[in-house]
Design a protein around this motif. Structure first.
Motif, short mmCIF file in Angstrom:
data_model
loop_
_atom_site.label_atom_id
_atom_site.label_comp_id
_atom_site.label_asym_id
_atom_site.label_seq_id
_atom_site.Cartn_x
_atom_site.Cartn_y
_atom_site.Cartn_z
N GLN A 273 32.47 46.31 44.74
CA GLN A 273 33.59 46.76 43.92
C GLN A 273 33.41 48.23 43.53
O GLN A 273 34.39 48.99 43.45
CB GLN A 273 33.73 45.89 42.67
N GLN A 274 32.17 48.65 43.29
CA GLN A 274 31.91 50.05 42.98
C GLN A 274 32.20 50.94 44.19
O GLN A 274 32.73 52.04 44.05
CB GLN A 274 30.46 50.24 42.53
N VAL A 275 31.83 50.44 45.37
CA VAL A 275 32.14 51.19 46.59
C VAL A 275 33.65 51.37 46.71
O VAL A 275 34.14 52.48 46.97
CB VAL A 275 31.58 50.47 47.84
N PHE A 276 34.38 50.29 46.52
CA PHE A 276 35.85 50.35 46.61
C PHE A 276 36.42 51.32 45.59
O PHE A 276 37.28 52.15 45.91
CB PHE A 276 36.43 48.95 46.40
N GLU A 277 35.93 51.25 44.36
CA GLU A 277 36.45 52.12 43.31
C GLU A 277 36.19 53.58 43.62
O GLU A 277 37.01 54.46 43.31
CB GLU A 277 35.79 51.75 41.96
N SER A 278 35.07 53.87 44.27
CA SER A 278 34.71 55.26 44.57
C SER A 278 35.39 55.79 45.82
O SER A 278 35.46 57.01 46.02
CB SER A 278 33.18 55.38 44.74
N ARG A 279 35.91 54.90 46.67
CA ARG A 279 36.41 55.34 47.97
C ARG A 279 37.92 55.18 48.14
O ARG A 279 38.54 55.95 48.89
CB ARG A 279 35.72 54.53 49.08
N HIS A 280 38.53 54.21 47.49
CA HIS A 280 39.91 53.86 47.82
C HIS A 280 40.89 55.00 47.55
O HIS A 280 41.71 55.35 48.41
CB HIS A 280 40.33 52.60 47.06
N ARG A 281 40.81 55.60 46.37
CA ARG A 281 41.78 56.64 46.02
C ARG A 281 41.65 57.85 46.94
O ARG A 281 42.65 58.39 47.43
CB ARG A 281 41.59 57.07 44.57
#
Length: 424
Positions: free
Chosen positions: A360-368
């Motif tokens: 979830q941290q990976v997603f939060e750091s990469r998605h935007r």
């Protein structure tokens, strides 16, 4: 192949052995980790094309200690980004400052870069255990909660972490979206097709063009735009090769392109007809290419989720984008770095909760970030790709800074959170 509950080994299954998968296999190496890459092909031959690692990605792979291995791939440092029109006017000339961005923009022949990353993933000299690559291993399904993938021959692999690096037609993406009860997202036509050519620069000595306008060995990416068409050009293999991509709205095409293959042969006569109102010197360069490939460009809209259970998608599976910024491979490397960063504290086998939390941290750091670059890449291909999406207001120079000044997922996330606090 189930996990042995008695061991404390962190088992990582990577689906896909392309640039994204191999970069992740390198980034995730560490003590008490077993990395298995499942690749559907036999890896006999990589497609002949050029790709770049922009400074944001090049500095990451250099931090992994791959300098010596990457030099075998004969990269070419590109020091400028130039925009021309079809009348020979130079509209923009942006210097690519390695000091400003922390690394050069490096252009590779895809086959050379793939071989170098494969060597690094399998190396016994780098830290951590080398990866295992299983070829002819086509994954057909994935249980995200259990961390289990099934191959076409019914063989199963189970891990603590499943990473879907299986490209734009991703099986793992479908599993992730289904697990989160999201609507499935499929690649969609962009309204643009592309010709891809590679030319030996030694064969271009007779081409009549002002070298101040264009030199095939100039360490620069050159974009010529006009009449709803464009040509992107740049050297590789220390200037021995010139790569060209011609992007054409489908309504201006004089032959049918293939959505499922980027190696479908194209016609020189049809290519020249399509670019009949471009300068003669570009058409002369086209005529020197021994082979012409043609394919229909597709991408995907920004996804609502990349993560489910023990599973995450990265690279083209998560954020396939048009080649107008040359960021496709670089964003895959950023994904790999983010995974490495947020799993850096994991020693031994993580629990399901620990795995999902890190993902979830990976997603939060990469998605935007990846979604914005996706949007801008699509916007740069307009008018053919006009879809009514939110317009990005940065100009090319500003977006170059946005892309290339990136310093890793952890720092980027910290910066975004600080901006949110300031805006409150």
């Amino acid at each position: 192949m189930a996990i042995d509950a008695a061991t404390n080994t962190f088992r990582i299954i990577i689906v896909g052995g392309g640039i994204a998968g191999l970069a992740t296999a390198i980034a995730m190496r560490g003590p008490q980790r077993e990395i298995i890459v499942l690749e559907k092909s036999r890896m006999n031959k990589e497609v002949g094309a050029l790709l770049s690692l922009q400074p944001n990605a090049q500095k990451i792979v250099e931090q992994w200690g791959l300098g010596e291995i990457l030099q075998k791939a004969k990269p070419t440092a590109e020091r400028q980004f130039r925009i021309l029109d079809t009348k020979g006017n130079i509209h923009m000339n942006i210097d690519m400052d390695a000091k400003k961005y922390g690394a050069d923009r490096m252009v590779y022949h895809r086959q050379d870069l793939h071989s170098a990353l494969r060597e690094a993933a399998l190396s016994t000299e780098l830290s951590g255990h080398p990866a295992t690559i299983v070829t002819a291993a086509k994954v057909v399904s994935c249980n995200c909660e259990a961390g289990k993938v099934t191959l076409q021959d019914d063989t199963t692999y189970q891990g603590d972490l499943i990473i879907g690096a299986d490209g734009i037609h991703s099986v793992i993406r479908e599993a992730v979206l289904k697990a989160g009860n999201h609507e499935l997202v499929h690649p969609t036509p962009t309204g643009v097709s592309a010709y891809r050519l590679l030319v030996e620069t030694a064969d271009l000595s007779s081409i009549e063009v002002d070298p101040a306008l264009f030199d095939p060995k100039r360490q620069a990416t050159t974009l010529m735009m006009g009449h709803d068409r464009r040509v992107i050009m740049g050297p590789a293999r220390n200037g021995d090769l010139l790569g060209l991509v011609g992007m054409v709205p489908d309504e201006h095409m004089h032959e049918a392109s293939d959505a499922n293959s980027w190696t479908t042969p194209g016609s020189l006569s049809k290519l020249l007809e399509t670019y009949h109102d471009f300068p003669q010197w570009i058409r002369d360069i086209f005529a020197q290419a021994p082979d012409i490939a043609l394919w229909q460009l597709r991408d995907i809209d920004a996804l609502p989720a990349w993560v489910a259970g023990r599973c995450i998608i990265i690279g083209d599976a998560a954020h396939a984008m048009l080649p107008t910024q040359g960021q496709g491979a670089s964003q895959s490397v950023e994904d790999a770095e983010a995974l490495s960063a947020f799993f850096s504290s994991v020693i031994g086998r993580p629990t399901h909760s620990e795995t999902n939390s890190a993902l979830q941290q990976v997603f939060e750091s990469r998605h935007r970030r990846a979604s914005l670059i996706q949007t801008y890449s699509r916007q740069q291909a307009k008018p053919a790709t006009e879809k009514g999406s939110v317009k990005v207001t940065l100009n090319p120079a500003e977006f170059l800074d946005y892309n290339c000044k990136y310093e890793g997922a952890v720092k980027w996330l910290e910066q975004q959170k600080a901006k949110e606090v300031e805006s409150q």
